[in-house]
Design a protein around this motif. Structure first.
Motif: not given
Length: 299
Positions: A228-234, A243-254, A256-259
């Motif tokens: 799994v590549h685990f990261h997020s974006n806007a 440029n939309d694939d920002e590769h930021v740390l994934a959190t519950r806030n950014n 979806p379906y984090y759980n």
């Protein structure tokens, strides 16, 4: 004994590699040979247009670094960028005339793992069908060639007894600039792995965030999720570039379906690569805390 997920970061240059292997809680690193080549002129292996040769001094140094820390070393195969078999990033999975040399590359990766313990998991993007807005093949042609190639890779793994796990990555929607790949629809993935037994999936959470064609549930339903590549974006897709694939740390806030990701990590125990773009914005302590907090959620 309770099996834990391996968690770690990707390394796109030598300084990142030396850094991330020392972060608290890290138990894997994903190497990107093309980035090491581009950014540091460091070759993990050589390609002369005809064959692949392992660069022993470099891989021995990587092996020593990983062995000292007890890390597993994975590899993300170089992206296709053009159509030119004289260079590695010109090898195109959609071109059947390139298949023999692509198979030779997997043979080299098999040796790399057997002899040096590097490349426990290999991740590849599925076949590209166009570059810089120019379509070289239609999607069906790329899909059919990909099906044939992965059947050959599947047979190679079984015949040679290679120990690496191999995952095809889910993709974003095609772009007007840059490379466009199949693998952005569930039916692409279904057909690419349908006739194989040794080919799996690398789930990319950032790509899924930008592509509603592929649900989280669908991605994990394939069964053989090897990575799994685990990261997020806007979550705002661009039709033009990446440029939309920002590769930021994934959190519950950014994300979806984090759980759902957490539940899948807990259930299937696959490796987790924190594929973060701007690692220099974080201290080692901050990255280590993220790794340890993620592990607590999973365990």
């Amino acid at each position: 004994m309770h099996k834990q997920n391996r968690i770690g970061f990707h390394a796109r240059n030598w300084a990142e590699l030396e850094r991330v292997v020392n972060i608290e809680g890290v138990s894997l690193v994903e190497l990107k040979p093309d980035k090491l080549r581009e950014r540091d002129n460091i070759e993990m292996y050589f390609y002369d247009g005809k064959s692949f040769v392992i660069n022993e001094p470099v891989v021995k140094e990587i092996k020593a670094m990983c062995d000292e820390k007890g890390l597993s070393a994975q590899i993300h195969l170089p992206f296709e960028k053009r159509h030119d078999d004289s260079e590695e990033q010109g090898l195109c999975q959609a071109d059947r005339s390139h298949h023999d040399i692509i198979i030779a590359r997997y043979e080299m990766f098999g040796r790399l793992l057997d002899e040096y313990g590097i490349g426990s998991v290999l991740t590849t993007h599925p076949p590209a069908f166009g570059f810089d807005g120019k379509q070289l093949w239609n999607e069906q042609q790329a899909l059919e060639a990909g099906i044939e190639l992965y059947a050959k890779v599947d047979m190679l793994i079984k015949e040679k007894g290679y120990r690496f796990r191999f995952g095809i990555e889910n993709m974003v929607l095609p772009k007007k600039l840059g490379t466009s790949n199949i693998g952005y629809k569930p039916e692409h993935i279904d057909k690419l792995i349908d006739s194989t037994s040794e080919i799996g999936i690398t789930v990319d959470s950032g790509h899924r965030r930008l592509n509603d064609e592929m649900s989280v549930a669908k991605l994990f339903s394939y069964g053989n999720v090897v990575n799994v590549h685990f990261h997020s974006n806007a979550g705002i897709p661009s039709e033009v570039d990446y440029n939309d694939d920002e590769h930021v740390l994934a959190t519950r806030n950014n994300l979806p379906y984090y759980n759902r990701y957490i539940k899948s990590f807990r259930r299937f125990r696959m490796p987790i690569v924190l594929e973060i773009d701007k690692l220099d914005q974080f201290s080692d302590e901050e990255l280590g805390r993220y790794v340890m907090d993620l592990r607590k959620e999973i365990d």
